[in-house]
Design a protein around this motif. Structure first.
Motif, short mmCIF file in Angstrom:
data_model
loop_
_atom_site.label_atom_id
_atom_site.label_comp_id
_atom_site.label_asym_id
_atom_site.label_seq_id
_atom_site.Cartn_x
_atom_site.Cartn_y
_atom_site.Cartn_z
N MET A 1 0.81 -1.18 0.00
CA MET A 1 0.00 0.00 0.00
C MET A 1 0.86 1.26 0.00
SD MET A 1 -2.75 -1.44 -0.23
CE MET A 1 -2.49 -3.17 -0.32
N LYS A 2 1.97 1.19 0.68
CA LYS A 2 2.84 2.36 0.76
C LYS A 2 3.35 2.75 -0.62
CE LYS A 2 4.18 1.82 5.51
NZ LYS A 2 5.23 1.93 6.49
N PHE A 3 3.52 1.77 -1.49
CA PHE A 3 3.97 2.04 -2.85
C PHE A 3 2.99 2.97 -3.57
CE2 PHE A 3 4.01 0.83 -7.38
CZ PHE A 3 5.30 1.24 -7.71
N PHE A 4 1.69 2.64 -3.53
CA PHE A 4 0.70 3.47 -4.20
C PHE A 4 0.52 4.81 -3.48
CE2 PHE A 4 -0.53 -0.40 -6.47
CZ PHE A 4 -0.63 0.12 -7.75
N GLN A 5 0.63 4.81 -2.17
CA GLN A 5 0.56 6.08 -1.43
C GLN A 5 1.67 7.02 -1.87
OE1 GLN A 5 0.70 4.60 2.58
NE2 GLN A 5 -1.52 4.36 2.71
N GLU A 6 2.87 6.48 -2.01
CA GLU A 6 4.01 7.30 -2.43
C GLU A 6 3.85 7.74 -3.88
OE1 GLU A 6 7.71 9.35 -2.01
OE2 GLU A 6 6.11 8.74 -0.64
N LEU A 7 3.40 6.84 -4.74
CA LEU A 7 3.14 7.22 -6.14
C LEU A 7 2.11 8.33 -6.22
CD1 LEU A 7 3.02 3.84 -8.11
CD2 LEU A 7 4.72 5.66 -8.33
N ARG A 8 1.06 8.22 -5.42
CA ARG A 8 0.02 9.26 -5.43
C ARG A 8 0.60 10.59 -4.95
NH1 ARG A 8 -5.12 8.24 -1.90
NH2 ARG A 8 -3.49 8.30 -0.36
N ARG A 9 1.44 10.54 -3.91
CA ARG A 9 2.06 11.77 -3.40
C ARG A 9 2.93 12.41 -4.48
NH1 ARG A 9 6.56 13.76 -1.59
NH2 ARG A 9 7.81 11.87 -1.72
N LEU A 10 3.69 11.58 -5.20
CA LEU A 10 4.60 12.10 -6.22
C LEU A 10 3.90 12.48 -7.52
CD1 LEU A 10 7.51 9.53 -5.75
CD2 LEU A 10 7.51 11.95 -5.08
N LEU B 1 -2.82 5.66 -11.68
CA LEU B 1 -1.89 4.71 -11.07
C LEU B 1 -2.43 3.31 -11.31
CD1 LEU B 1 -1.18 6.61 -7.73
CD2 LEU B 1 0.07 6.73 -9.90
N HIS B 2 -1.72 2.55 -12.12
CA HIS B 2 -2.23 1.30 -12.68
C HIS B 2 -1.63 0.06 -12.03
CE1 HIS B 2 -4.04 -1.10 -15.89
NE2 HIS B 2 -2.94 -1.82 -15.85
N LEU B 3 -2.48 -0.94 -11.81
CA LEU B 3 -2.05 -2.25 -11.35
C LEU B 3 -2.61 -3.29 -12.31
CD1 LEU B 3 -0.91 -4.17 -9.03
CD2 LEU B 3 -3.30 -4.32 -8.32
N ASP B 4 -1.75 -4.16 -12.83
CA ASP B 4 -2.19 -5.31 -13.61
C ASP B 4 -2.09 -6.53 -12.73
OD1 ASP B 4 -3.03 -4.67 -16.21
OD2 ASP B 4 -0.97 -4.35 -16.86
N SER B 5 -3.09 -7.39 -12.78
CA SER B 5 -3.09 -8.60 -11.98
C SER B 5 -3.85 -9.70 -12.71
CB SER B 5 -3.77 -8.34 -10.63
OG SER B 5 -3.91 -9.53 -9.88
N ASN B 6 -3.46 -10.94 -12.46
CA ASN B 6 -4.28 -12.04 -12.98
C ASN B 6 -5.49 -12.26 -12.07
OD1 ASN B 6 -3.22 -13.45 -10.78
ND2 ASN B 6 -1.74 -14.56 -12.02
N GLY B 7 -5.50 -11.62 -10.92
CA GLY B 7 -6.66 -11.68 -10.03
C GLY B 7 -6.77 -12.93 -9.19
N THR B 8 -5.83 -13.83 -9.32
CA THR B 8 -5.97 -15.14 -8.67
C THR B 8 -6.04 -15.07 -7.15
OG1 THR B 8 -3.58 -15.48 -8.73
CG2 THR B 8 -4.86 -16.42 -10.54
#
Length: 176
Positions: free
Chosen positions: A1-10, A16-23
Motif C-alpha cells: 500500500m505504501k507504494f501506491f501512497q508514495e506514487l500518489r504523493r509524487l 496509477l495502474h495495477l495489472d493482476s491475474n486476479g488469482t
C-alpha cells in the motif's frame, strides 16, 4: 500500500495502474489498493474453462486452478460493481488457438459483457517465449477475427495486440 501512497504523493491526479491475474486478490486488498491511490486496475482471468486455464498457467491441480480462475472473475466483477466510475477497470485475455477455441472466446465475451459491456478488453496474441517456443503467434488477421467475435458479444471497447500493433474500437472493422 505504501507504494501506491508514495506514487500518489509524487503524481497527484495521475492514473496509477495495477495489472493482476486476479488469482489471489481479495476484496479487502482491492479496497486497500484503492484507498492507497490505485485508480486503474487491469484483471486478466485468462480463460473461461478450467481446463484452458490449466493449459495457459500450467497448473496441474484442478481444484487450485478452479479456485484461481473463479477468483479472477469474481474480483473483476467486484471491482466493477464496487468502484464503477472511481477506478478505471479493464479485462485481459491471453489468446492462442493452441489452447482456446473460438467458442470459448465467445463464452469469455459473454461473461465480460454480463459484468459490464463497456469494459476495456485487451486480447494478447500469446506467442512463443520461455518454455513455450513451440507456439505459433496468432496472425493479425486471426486477431482481427477475435476482435470481431468479442464485439459481436456486445463488448464496446475491444483492443487486440498483433504483430502489426494494437487495433482498438476506432481501428479496423473487419468483415470476417
Amino acid at each position: 500500500m505504501k507504494f501506491f501512497q508514495e506514487l500518489r504523493r509524487l503524481n497527484p491526479g495521475k492514473r496509477l495502474h495495477l495489472d493482476s491475474n486476479g488469482t489471489i486478490l481479495t476484496r479487502d486488498y482491492v479496497d486497500e489498493l484503492v484507498e492507497s491511490g490505485c485508480n486503474n486496475i487491469g484483471v486478466e482471468p485468462k480463460a473461461f474453462r478450467v481446463e484452458t486455464y490449466m493449459k495457459i498457467t500450467r497448473l496441474e491441480d484442478y481444484g487450485i486452478a478452479k479456485t484461481y480462475l473463479e477468483n479472477s472473475w469474481n474480483i473483476l466483477k467486484y471491482i466493477v460493481d464496487e468502484y464503477n466510475g472511481e477506478v478505471y477497470v479493464g479485462a485481459g485475455i491471453a489468446y492462442n488457438k493452441e489452447w482456446m477455441t473460438l467458442k470459448e472466446l465467445e463464452e469469455i465475451g459473454d461473461k465480460i459483457a454480463s459484468i459490464d459491456s463497456s469494459l476495456q478488453v485487451t486480447v494478447l496474441d500469446y506467442f512463443p517465449s520461455f518454455r513455450r517456443r513451440w507456439l505459433k503467434r496468432p496472425a493479425t488477421v486471426e486477431m482481427l477475427k477475435v476482435k470481431k467475435i468479442l464485439e459481436e458479444r456486445g463488448l464496446k471497447t475491444v483492443i487486440v495486440q498483433t504483430s502489426m500493433g494494437h487495433f482498438g474500437p476506432a481501428d479496423h472493422k473487419s468483415t470476417y
